[in-house]
Motif scaffolding. Structure first.
Motif, short mmCIF file in Angstrom:
data_model
loop_
_atom_site.label_atom_id
_atom_site.label_comp_id
_atom_site.label_asym_id
_atom_site.label_seq_id
_atom_site.Cartn_x
_atom_site.Cartn_y
_atom_site.Cartn_z
N CYS A 42 0.83 -1.21 0.00
CA CYS A 42 0.00 0.00 0.00
C CYS A 42 0.86 1.25 0.00
O CYS A 42 0.61 2.21 -0.75
N SER A 43 1.90 1.25 0.81
CA SER A 43 2.80 2.40 0.87
C SER A 43 3.67 2.50 -0.37
O SER A 43 3.84 3.57 -0.95
N ALA A 44 4.20 1.36 -0.81
CA ALA A 44 5.16 1.37 -1.92
C ALA A 44 4.53 1.69 -3.26
O ALA A 44 5.22 2.13 -4.18
N SER A 45 3.21 1.47 -3.39
CA SER A 45 2.55 1.69 -4.68
C SER A 45 1.83 3.03 -4.78
O SER A 45 1.24 3.34 -5.81
N ARG A 46 1.88 3.84 -3.73
CA ARG A 46 1.15 5.11 -3.73
C ARG A 46 1.63 6.05 -4.83
O ARG A 46 0.84 6.79 -5.43
N TYR A 47 2.93 6.02 -5.12
CA TYR A 47 3.48 6.95 -6.10
C TYR A 47 2.93 6.70 -7.50
O TYR A 47 2.94 7.60 -8.35
N THR A 48 2.42 5.50 -7.74
CA THR A 48 1.88 5.17 -9.07
C THR A 48 0.49 5.76 -9.29
O THR A 48 0.02 5.84 -10.43
N GLU A 49 -0.19 6.13 -8.17
CA GLU A 49 -1.57 6.64 -8.22
C GLU A 49 -2.52 5.63 -8.86
O GLU A 49 -3.56 6.00 -9.42
N SER A 50 -2.16 4.37 -8.80
CA SER A 50 -3.01 3.31 -9.32
C SER A 50 -3.72 2.61 -8.16
O SER A 50 -3.16 2.45 -7.07
N LEU A 275 4.21 5.57 5.51
CA LEU A 275 3.84 6.52 4.46
C LEU A 275 4.69 7.78 4.47
O LEU A 275 4.32 8.80 3.86
N ASN A 276 5.82 7.73 5.17
CA ASN A 276 6.67 8.92 5.28
C ASN A 276 8.09 8.71 4.75
O ASN A 276 8.93 9.60 4.92
N GLY A 277 8.37 7.57 4.16
CA GLY A 277 9.72 7.34 3.63
C GLY A 277 10.03 8.25 2.46
O GLY A 277 9.22 8.38 1.53
#
Length: 406
Positions: A42-50, A275-277
């Motif tokens: 969930c955290s690692a895929s947030r940047y994809t906005e998918s 969610l802060n890395g």
């Protein structure tokens, strides 16, 4: 024995049998690891906005649990005995599908996946075939011994070695995935060791490996054009302090691991917080490549720190140790070899994946079991552990184990 037709009562009885004899401890550990994996994905895929990553992984986990329950009810020894020819044909044919038009490589250089229309996730044949390879290898070792042959004799060792090298070569040629091929070799070592192959063969293997390394060093110019060997060289450069290829982003040698070890180091003891890395939440894919699959351990290190990494390692270790516990109580040598093969599979993947993230092993595209994103990986792991549960359901009672030692 008369076969009962499928009915609701049959299904209910089967579920009751599973909850009475199945390995619920192992299932709980697998679910805990998968749940932690969902948190990291969930955290690692947030940047994809998918929004597809969490639903796909969740569906794969649910399917994995169902497969776990189904596999727990299968008598794998009987199945392998009656179907070994089919299993061998399946192993070869399924891997070769990567050379067909449905085989894809995602620009990694490894044509390792199958994109099948109608299936929401891609399949990795070599990942799935690990299950049936271990079934066959355990059956092969047990069959040699049941016929009164010495497992350490030259013909016996050549049989099991030839089987393993055939699969390694097939995967290397068909998909170019040397990393997955190395997992098969490690599984072979574990199964050969527990089945009683004598130490002299392992010493010989070590000497042959050392000779191969020497040849590669002496004739490096001949191998330097091969992508996998460039990945090896960049790790050697990192360990020895040679900066020549550490940051060669265009060749994808060193960049991924440099970012990974930076993320892990920045997490320190307790991490930057969920969610802060900095690198995990960066909008740029190159900030932390493959962060939701191959490099997910780096996400854990950055956001949960050393404590989070230790927790994850304890989960993985508990699953492996549970497999060993089941193997020690197996009802037959074949079942014991089988479960130890799956334990070796987990140990290899966990060790290699974390070593990749720590920049002490080349990038070979191995996921972290139960944690990394990937439908076929999740379902395969649950299926493997379901087979372990099947062995546990058919294990010897303590009084019979005690008598067998007399």
């Amino acid at each position: 024995m008369e076969r009962r037709p499928f009915s609701l009562s049959w299904l209910t009885d089967s579920l009751k049998e599973f909850f009475r004899k199945g390995d619920l401890v192992l299932l709980s550990l697998c679910l805990a690891a998968s749940g932690f994996g969902l948190v990291l994905i969930c955290s690692a895929s947030r940047y994809t906005e998918s929004t597809r990553f969490m639903p796909v992984q969740s569906i794969a986990i649910v399917l994995g649990v169902l497969v776990y329950i189904v596999m727990s009810s299968v008598d794998v020894e009987l199945f392998t005995e009656k179907s070994w020819k089919f299993l061998l044909a399946f192993n070869i044919g399924f891997v070769l599908l990567t050379r067909t038009p449905i085989g894809v490589d995602h620009g990694t250089g490894n044509r390792s996946w199958l994109s099948i229309p109608g299936i929401p996730f891609e399949l990795q044949p070599a990942e799935i075939v690990k299950l049936t390879f271990i079934l066959l290898l355990a059956w092969q070792c047990s069959r040699i011994q049941s016929r009164g042959h010495d497992i350490s004799s030259i013909p016996s060792v050549m049989q099991i070695t030839g089987h393993t090298l055939m699969m390694f070569g097939l995967i290397a040629v068909a998909s170019g995935d040397f990393g997955m091929g190395l997992t098969y070799l490690f599984i072979f070592v574990v199964v050969a060791w527990v089945s009683g192959v004598k130490k002299r063969w392992f010493v010989l293997a070590i000497l042959l490996f050392a000779a191969m390394v020497v040849l590669i060093v002496l004739f490096w110019d001949k191998f330097s054009g091969i992508y996998f060997f460039r990945r090896i060289k960049v790790v050697v450069d990192h360990i020895t302090g040679n900066p020549d290829t550490l940051y060669d982003q265009t060749m994808d040698t060193g960049w991924q691991q440099t970012k990974s070890i930076t993320a892990i180091g920045s997490g320190q003891l307790t991490g930057m917080g969920y969610l802060n890395g900095n690198l995990t939440q960066s909008a740029y894919a190159t900030s932390l490549p493959a962060r939701y699959n191959d490099e997910i351990f780096a996400v854990c290190g950055e956001e949960f720190g050393f404590i989070g990494c230790v927790f994850l390692l304890l989960l993985m270790s508990s699953i492996i140790l549970r497999c060993i516990w089941v193997a020690r109580r197996a009802c037959s040598p074949q079942s014991a070899y089988l479960v130890m093969g799956y334990a070796g599979m987990l140990l290899a993947q966990v060790g290699v994946n974390i070593a990749m993230c720590l920049y002490i092993f080349p990038v070979v595209g191995l996921t972290l079991p139960f944690v990394s994103y990937g439908g076929s990986s999740i379902i395969t792991m649950f299926a493997a552990m379901g087979i372990v549960s099947s062995v546990k359901m058919r294990s010897l009672p303590s009084w019979l184990r005690d008598r067998s030692k007399l």
